[in-house]
Scaffold this motif. Sequence first.
Motif, PDB file in Angstrom:
ATOM      1  N   TRP A   4       0.834  -1.204   0.000  1.00  0.00           N
ATOM      2  CA  TRP A   4       0.000   0.000   0.000  1.00  0.00           C
ATOM      3  C   TRP A   4       0.865   1.249   0.000  1.00  0.00           C
ATOM      4  N   ILE A   5       1.912   1.270   0.845  1.00  0.00           N
ATOM      5  CA  ILE A   5       2.831   2.409   0.876  1.00  0.00           C
ATOM      6  C   ILE A   5       3.476   2.609  -0.489  1.00  0.00           C
ATOM      7  N   ALA A   6       3.854   1.478  -1.122  1.00  0.00           N
ATOM      8  CA  ALA A   6       4.568   1.538  -2.395  1.00  0.00           C
ATOM      9  C   ALA A   6       3.710   2.074  -3.539  1.00  0.00           C
ATOM     10  N   LEU A   7       2.385   2.073  -3.368  1.00  0.00           N
ATOM     11  CA  LEU A   7       1.524   2.610  -4.422  1.00  0.00           C
ATOM     12  C   LEU A   7       1.890   4.047  -4.757  1.00  0.00           C
ATOM     13  N   GLY A   8       2.296   4.808  -3.749  1.00  0.00           N
ATOM     14  CA  GLY A   8       2.711   6.175  -4.014  1.00  0.00           C
ATOM     15  C   GLY A   8       4.214   6.322  -4.007  1.00  0.00           C
ATOM     16  N   ALA A  12       5.577   6.496  -7.602  1.00  0.00           N
ATOM     17  CA  ALA A  12       5.749   7.945  -7.795  1.00  0.00           C
ATOM     18  C   ALA A  12       5.372   8.364  -9.203  1.00  0.00           C
ATOM     19  N   SER A  13       4.186   7.968  -9.602  1.00  0.00           N
ATOM     20  CA  SER A  13       3.744   8.286 -10.952  1.00  0.00           C
ATOM     21  C   SER A  13       2.362   8.929 -10.908  1.00  0.00           C
ATOM     22  N   GLY A  14       2.016   9.603 -11.984  1.00  0.00           N
ATOM     23  CA  GLY A  14       0.719  10.266 -12.049  1.00  0.00           C
ATOM     24  C   GLY A  14       0.839  11.741 -11.721  1.00  0.00           C
ATOM     25  N   ASP A  15      -0.228  12.455 -11.966  1.00  0.00           N
ATOM     26  CA  ASP A  15      -0.234  13.897 -11.723  1.00  0.00           C
ATOM     27  C   ASP A  15      -0.411  14.245 -10.253  1.00  0.00           C
ATOM     28  N   ARG A  16      -0.939  13.288  -9.468  1.00  0.00           N
ATOM     29  CA  ARG A  16      -1.218  13.576  -8.062  1.00  0.00           C
ATOM     30  C   ARG A  16      -1.061  12.297  -7.258  1.00  0.00           C
ATOM     31  N   TYR A  17      -0.169  12.314  -6.269  1.00  0.00           N
ATOM     32  CA  TYR A  17       0.025  11.124  -5.446  1.00  0.00           C
ATOM     33  C   TYR A  17       0.644  11.525  -4.100  1.00  0.00           C
ATOM     34  N   TRP A  18       0.526  10.619  -3.144  1.00  0.00           N
ATOM     35  CA  TRP A  18       1.112  10.791  -1.818  1.00  0.00           C
ATOM     36  C   TRP A  18       2.436  10.033  -1.751  1.00  0.00           C
ATOM     37  N   LEU A  39       4.750  12.525   5.596  1.00  0.00           N
ATOM     38  CA  LEU A  39       3.737  12.374   4.554  1.00  0.00           C
ATOM     39  C   LEU A  39       3.694  13.646   3.712  1.00  0.00           C
ATOM     40  N   ALA A  40       3.682  13.474   2.395  1.00  0.00           N
ATOM     41  CA  ALA A  40       3.617  14.643   1.509  1.00  0.00           C
ATOM     42  C   ALA A  40       2.717  14.342   0.320  1.00  0.00           C
ATOM     43  N   LEU A  41       2.055  15.375  -0.156  1.00  0.00           N
ATOM     44  CA  LEU A  41       1.229  15.292  -1.349  1.00  0.00           C
ATOM     45  C   LEU A  41       1.953  16.001  -2.488  1.00  0.00           C
ATOM     46  N   ILE A  42       2.090  15.308  -3.620  1.00  0.00           N
ATOM     47  CA  ILE A  42       2.793  15.856  -4.777  1.00  0.00           C
ATOM     48  C   ILE A  42       1.819  15.971  -5.940  1.00  0.00           C
ATOM     49  N   GLU A  43       1.748  17.156  -6.497  1.00  0.00           N
ATOM     50  CA  GLU A  43       0.884  17.408  -7.655  1.00  0.00           C
ATOM     51  C   GLU A  43       1.721  17.977  -8.781  1.00  0.00           C
ATOM     52  N   GLU A  44       1.708  17.306  -9.925  1.00  0.00           N
ATOM     53  CA  GLU A  44       2.439  17.738 -11.114  1.00  0.00           C
ATOM     54  C   GLU A  44       3.892  18.081 -10.787  1.00  0.00           C
ATOM     55  N   GLY A  45       4.520  17.214 -10.000  1.00  0.00           N
ATOM     56  CA  GLY A  45       5.932  17.361  -9.683  1.00  0.00           C
ATOM     57  C   GLY A  45       6.259  18.363  -8.607  1.00  0.00           C
ATOM     58  N   GLU A  46       5.252  18.942  -7.945  1.00  0.00           N
ATOM     59  CA  GLU A  46       5.472  19.926  -6.888  1.00  0.00           C
ATOM     60  C   GLU A  46       4.860  19.438  -5.579  1.00  0.00           C
ATOM     61  N   VAL A  47       5.599  19.592  -4.484  1.00  0.00           N
ATOM     62  CA  VAL A  47       5.044  19.282  -3.169  1.00  0.00           C
ATOM     63  C   VAL A  47       4.064  20.385  -2.791  1.00  0.00           C
ATOM     64  N   VAL A  48       2.838  20.009  -2.420  1.00  0.00           N
ATOM     65  CA  VAL A  48       1.818  21.008  -2.097  1.00  0.00           C
ATOM     66  C   VAL A  48       1.318  20.884  -0.658  1.00  0.00           C
ATOM     67  N   GLY A 183      22.504  24.550  -5.618  1.00  0.00           N
ATOM     68  CA  GLY A 183      21.574  25.677  -5.562  1.00  0.00           C
ATOM     69  C   GLY A 183      20.341  25.499  -6.412  1.00  0.00           C
ATOM     70  N   ASN A 184      20.131  24.302  -6.966  1.00  0.00           N
ATOM     71  CA  ASN A 184      18.951  24.031  -7.786  1.00  0.00           C
ATOM     72  C   ASN A 184      17.791  23.547  -6.931  1.00  0.00           C
ATOM     73  N   ASP A 185      16.581  23.938  -7.311  1.00  0.00           N
ATOM     74  CA  ASP A 185      15.395  23.457  -6.611  1.00  0.00           C
ATOM     75  C   ASP A 185      15.308  21.940  -6.696  1.00  0.00           C
ATOM     76  N   LEU A 186      14.784  21.307  -5.645  1.00  0.00           N
ATOM     77  CA  LEU A 186      14.589  19.857  -5.677  1.00  0.00           C
ATOM     78  C   LEU A 186      13.486  19.537  -6.675  1.00  0.00           C
ATOM     79  N   ASP A 187      13.751  18.572  -7.551  1.00  0.00           N
ATOM     80  CA  ASP A 187      12.850  18.245  -8.647  1.00  0.00           C
ATOM     81  C   ASP A 187      12.119  16.940  -8.348  1.00  0.00           C
ATOM     82  N   PHE A 188      10.832  17.057  -8.002  1.00  0.00           N
ATOM     83  CA  PHE A 188      10.035  15.884  -7.649  1.00  0.00           C
ATOM     84  C   PHE A 188       9.254  15.325  -8.840  1.00  0.00           C
ATOM     85  N   SER A 189       9.662  15.681 -10.041  1.00  0.00           N
ATOM     86  CA  SER A 189       8.975  15.202 -11.239  1.00  0.00           C
ATOM     87  C   SER A 189       9.682  14.014 -11.883  1.00  0.00           C
TER      88      SER A 189
END
Length: 220
Positions: A4-8, A12-18, A39-48, A183-189
Amino acid sequence: VLRWIALGSAAASGDRYWTLDPIDGTKGFLRGDQYAIALALIEEGEVVLGVLGCPNLPNADGSTGALFVAADGSATVALGGADRRVPVEVDRVTDVSQARFCESVESGHSDQSQSAQIARLLGIENAPYRVDSQCKYGAVARGDASIYLRLPTRADYVEKIWDHAAGKFVVEQAGGRVTDVNGNDLDFSQGARLSANSGVVATNGAVHDAVIDAVQSVLG
């Protein structure tokens, strides 16, 4: 539960996942010391949204445990199991020589010898605040420390998103800044790993550029 944890976290795929790390800082957890539930919510490669539970973190009021929540441009913390959340902000240190490092108890997580070189280069003499897990992000967010470095321990190591997503967002919403060592932003995409980045630098924001310069000088 692991599937279940591994689902997100693992896919780590899709436009929106935990992404969830149920025990971040395993060795600290086994010692009965510091660990975090992240726990974090990621939408379109950005932590929200980020939630960081630090059950054993000591607080200035004598209580133990802190629950950080970051969303919608703000960060709050509830202390010692209290229901009430209060705003949390990074410290106001602007003279980098007066800053304090936050680093891992486990030396294998970051190159502490390089951290010591960076501290000397910046003129920092304050003793480091050492704590396991993403509690380090919580420490920076609430001003226990000004700087957290996660320096690469080997050239081929790539950070995992669940080790940083929640904490990174908490620090940023508390007024700090988080980038990689360049100095680059972390890229979650990029999927489950931060493959576009090398290491992590989290600060109160005011000293970030000076820290990045020192990191680059030491890392070459």
